[in-house]
Design an enzyme around this catalytic site. Structure first.
Site, PDB file in Angstrom:
ATOM      1  N   GLU A 186      31.820   5.371 -32.769  1.00 37.84           N
ATOM      2  CA  GLU A 186      30.734   4.393 -32.661  1.00 37.84           C
ATOM      3  C   GLU A 186      30.445   3.748 -34.009  1.00 37.84           C
ATOM      4  O   GLU A 186      29.894   2.656 -34.086  1.00 37.84           O
ATOM      5  CB  GLU A 186      29.489   5.075 -32.067  1.00 37.84           C
ATOM      6  CG  GLU A 186      29.678   5.328 -30.574  1.00 37.84           C
ATOM      7  CD  GLU A 186      28.956   6.532 -30.011  1.00 37.84           C
ATOM      8  OE1 GLU A 186      27.995   7.014 -30.638  1.00 37.84           O
ATOM      9  OE2 GLU A 186      29.376   6.996 -28.923  1.00 37.84           O
ATOM     10  N   SER A 215      32.919  13.737 -23.331  1.00 36.83           N
ATOM     11  CA  SER A 215      32.439  14.221 -22.031  1.00 36.83           C
ATOM     12  C   SER A 215      32.658  15.714 -21.809  1.00 36.83           C
ATOM     13  O   SER A 215      32.965  16.144 -20.691  1.00 36.83           O
ATOM     14  CB  SER A 215      33.064  13.406 -20.890  1.00 36.83           C
ATOM     15  OG  SER A 215      32.759  12.036 -21.039  1.00 36.83           O
ATOM     16  N   GLY A 262      28.341  15.243 -27.143  1.00 41.27           N
ATOM     17  CA  GLY A 262      27.286  14.236 -27.181  1.00 41.27           C
ATOM     18  C   GLY A 262      26.227  14.513 -26.126  1.00 41.27           C
ATOM     19  O   GLY A 262      25.358  15.368 -26.299  1.00 41.27           O
ATOM     20  N   GLY A 263      26.328  13.812 -25.001  1.00 33.87           N
ATOM     21  CA  GLY A 263      25.311  13.880 -23.940  1.00 33.87           C
ATOM     22  C   GLY A 263      24.870  15.291 -23.571  1.00 33.87           C
ATOM     23  O   GLY A 263      23.669  15.564 -23.458  1.00 33.87           O
ATOM     24  N   ASN A 277      26.189  16.424 -31.035  1.00 29.53           N
ATOM     25  CA  ASN A 277      25.942  15.130 -31.677  1.00 29.53           C
ATOM     26  C   ASN A 277      24.846  14.442 -30.877  1.00 29.53           C
ATOM     27  O   ASN A 277      25.099  13.925 -29.790  1.00 29.53           O
ATOM     28  CB  ASN A 277      27.251  14.306 -31.653  1.00 29.53           C
ATOM     29  CG  ASN A 277      27.036  12.869 -32.111  1.00 29.53           C
ATOM     30  OD1 ASN A 277      25.997  12.529 -32.663  1.00 29.53           O
ATOM     31  ND2 ASN A 277      28.039  12.027 -31.872  1.00 29.53           N
ATOM     32  N   TRP A 278      23.632  14.487 -31.412  1.00 35.06           N
ATOM     33  CA  TRP A 278      22.495  13.937 -30.661  1.00 35.06           C
ATOM     34  C   TRP A 278      22.549  12.409 -30.572  1.00 35.06           C
ATOM     35  O   TRP A 278      21.833  11.819 -29.782  1.00 35.06           O
ATOM     36  CB  TRP A 278      21.174  14.347 -31.322  1.00 35.06           C
ATOM     37  CG  TRP A 278      20.822  15.793 -31.154  1.00 35.06           C
ATOM     38  CD1 TRP A 278      21.567  16.772 -30.565  1.00 35.06           C
ATOM     39  CD2 TRP A 278      19.607  16.424 -31.587  1.00 35.06           C
ATOM     40  NE1 TRP A 278      20.889  17.970 -30.606  1.00 35.06           N
ATOM     41  CE2 TRP A 278      19.683  17.787 -31.228  1.00 35.06           C
ATOM     42  CE3 TRP A 278      18.456  15.977 -32.240  1.00 35.06           C
ATOM     43  CZ2 TRP A 278      18.665  18.694 -31.504  1.00 35.06           C
ATOM     44  CZ3 TRP A 278      17.437  16.876 -32.524  1.00 35.06           C
ATOM     45  CH2 TRP A 278      17.544  18.231 -32.152  1.00 35.06           C
ATOM     46  N   LYS A 279      23.358  11.798 -31.431  1.00 40.67           N
ATOM     47  CA  LYS A 279      23.384  10.322 -31.525  1.00 40.67           C
ATOM     48  C   LYS A 279      21.957   9.826 -31.772  1.00 40.67           C
ATOM     49  O   LYS A 279      21.195  10.507 -32.445  1.00 40.67           O
ATOM     50  CB  LYS A 279      24.028   9.704 -30.278  1.00 40.67           C
ATOM     51  CG  LYS A 279      25.386  10.342 -29.984  1.00 40.67           C
ATOM     52  CD  LYS A 279      26.215   9.569 -29.020  1.00 40.67           C
ATOM     53  CE  LYS A 279      27.545  10.299 -28.810  1.00 40.67           C
ATOM     54  NZ  LYS A 279      28.513   9.542 -28.049  1.00 40.67           N
ATOM     55  N   HIS A 296      32.834   8.639 -36.828  1.00 41.69           N
ATOM     56  CA  HIS A 296      32.659   8.645 -35.373  1.00 41.69           C
ATOM     57  C   HIS A 296      33.075   7.275 -34.828  1.00 41.69           C
ATOM     58  O   HIS A 296      32.853   6.256 -35.476  1.00 41.69           O
ATOM     59  CB  HIS A 296      31.202   8.952 -35.012  1.00 41.69           C
ATOM     60  CG  HIS A 296      31.037   9.190 -33.538  1.00 41.69           C
ATOM     61  ND1 HIS A 296      30.953   8.152 -32.637  1.00 41.69           N
ATOM     62  CD2 HIS A 296      30.999  10.327 -32.812  1.00 41.69           C
ATOM     63  CE1 HIS A 296      30.849   8.665 -31.413  1.00 41.69           C
ATOM     64  NE2 HIS A 296      30.883   9.975 -31.493  1.00 41.69           N
ATOM     65  N   GLY A 315      31.274   9.621 -23.511  1.00 46.46           N
ATOM     66  CA  GLY A 315      30.149   9.162 -22.716  1.00 46.46           C
ATOM     67  C   GLY A 315      30.545   8.531 -21.388  1.00 46.46           C
ATOM     68  O   GLY A 315      29.735   7.897 -20.721  1.00 46.46           O
ATOM     69  N   GLU A 339      38.405  12.769 -30.675  1.00 46.72           N
ATOM     70  CA  GLU A 339      37.578  12.211 -29.609  1.00 46.72           C
ATOM     71  C   GLU A 339      38.221  10.937 -29.092  1.00 46.72           C
ATOM     72  O   GLU A 339      38.041   9.865 -29.678  1.00 46.72           O
ATOM     73  CB  GLU A 339      36.182  11.875 -30.139  1.00 46.72           C
ATOM     74  CG  GLU A 339      35.421  13.068 -30.660  1.00 46.72           C
ATOM     75  CD  GLU A 339      33.922  12.806 -30.654  1.00 46.72           C
ATOM     76  OE1 GLU A 339      33.217  13.586 -30.019  1.00 46.72           O
ATOM     77  OE2 GLU A 339      33.480  11.819 -31.262  1.00 46.72           O
TER      78      GLU A 339
HETATM   79  P1  PGA Z   1      29.930  12.676 -25.144  1.00 45.90           P
HETATM   80  O1  PGA Z   1      29.989  12.202 -26.677  1.00 45.90           O
HETATM   81  O2  PGA Z   1      30.006  14.167 -25.140  1.00 45.90           O
HETATM   82  O3  PGA Z   1      28.615  12.155 -24.637  1.00 45.90           O
HETATM   83  O4  PGA Z   1      31.101  12.048 -24.455  1.00 45.90           O
HETATM   84  C1  PGA Z   1      30.818  12.847 -27.603  1.00 45.90           C
HETATM   85  C2  PGA Z   1      30.673  12.196 -28.938  1.00 45.90           C
HETATM   86  O5  PGA Z   1      30.609  10.963 -29.019  1.00 45.90           O
HETATM   87  O6  PGA Z   1      30.628  12.896 -29.980  1.00 45.90           O
END
Ligand code: PGA
Length: 248
Positions: A101, A212, A233-234, A13-15, A99, A176, A170
């Site tokens: 967010e 994470s 994500g990251g 997930n590049w966000k 998600h 994150g 998640e």
């Molecule tokens: P993260 O994000 O791996 O940076 O914790 C995961 C996500 O929000 O899909």
């Protein structure tokens, strides 16, 4: 025992990260490394403007792609929204829905998330339905309750629809933050989700863990019987790190 009938899936997930030059380098890294991770399905969910680029650089490589959100509407006067059929035009296999967010920053409700999942399915795209509790809910011991509430309208879509989607657990407090749920904590919630899916006639749905995930902790998560892969994500923004998760 891990049920080997469910092929592992790792989705990046590049966000809201990347630009044309960065993406091109990252995707070249994935193309170069994909041969080493044939035992798992690999995908990236990218910002809308880069779908064209991602398609042209990943087509035929075995890495699939998708978006991070979709409108619940088919078409019409919805300025700024993107319809599932538009994602299908770019050969998206996946779209993230719900998600955390988007739930927290855009007020997305459980029923809206289910509508988005249904819109994606109608266009032939597999929704990756994200669920998870906040830190406050976690500390209050409400994780299972929250996840059940979030899943309820999705389960109501029925077994045929469920068979085509993916669930991502998640925990919001792990996204994150560098704080991964322990494999045992994650497994407890995954087993709970699995029970609900089984009761709805869709026990074989893949359940990904997110929060994470990195190369160094992926193997200990993937060993759990109900963890079928990861939403990353990251760590999906560096090809070697992302591939090391897939290799795990
Ligand atoms: P993260 O994000 O791996 O940076 O914790 C995961 C996500 O929000 O899909």
């Amino acid at each position: 025992m891990v049920d080997s009938s469910r092929k592992r899936l790792v989705i990046g997930n590049w966000k809201m990260h990347g630009d044309a030059a960065f993406n091109s380098e990252l995707l070249a890294g994935l193309r170069a490394g994909i041969a080493g991770v044939q035992q798992c399905d690999l995908a990236v969910c990218v910002p809308f403007p880069y779908l064209y680029q991602v398609r042209s650089l990943l087509e035929g490589t075995g890495v699939s792609w998708g978006a991070q959100d979709v409108s619940p509407h088919e078409k019409g006067a919805y300025t700024g929204e993107v319809a599932a059929a538009m994602l299908a035009d770019f050969a998206c296999s996946w779209v993230l829905v719900g998600h955390s967010e988007r739930r927290s920053g855009h007020g997305e409700t459980d029923s809206l998330v289910a509508e988005k999942a249904a819109a994606a399915l109608a266009a032939g795209i597999a929704p990756v339905v994200c669920v998870g509790e906040t830190l406050q809910e976690h500390e209050a011991g409400q994780a299972l309750e929250v996840v059940s509430r979030q899943l309820a309208p999705v389960l109501a879509l029925g077994a045929e629809a469920l068979a085509k989607l993916v669930i991502a657990y998640e925990p919001v407090w792990a996204i994150g933050t560098g704080l991964t749920a322990t494999p045992e904590q994650a497994q407890e919630v995954h087993a709970h989700i699995r029970q609900q899916l089984e009761a709805a006639g869709a026990g074989q749905v893949r359940i990904l863990y997110g929060g994470s995930v990195k190369g160094s902790n992926a193997a200990s998560l993937f060993v759990m019987p109900d963890i079928d892969g990861a939403l990353v994500g990251g760590a999906s923004l560096a090809a070697t790190e992302f591939l090391s998760i897939a290799a795990a």
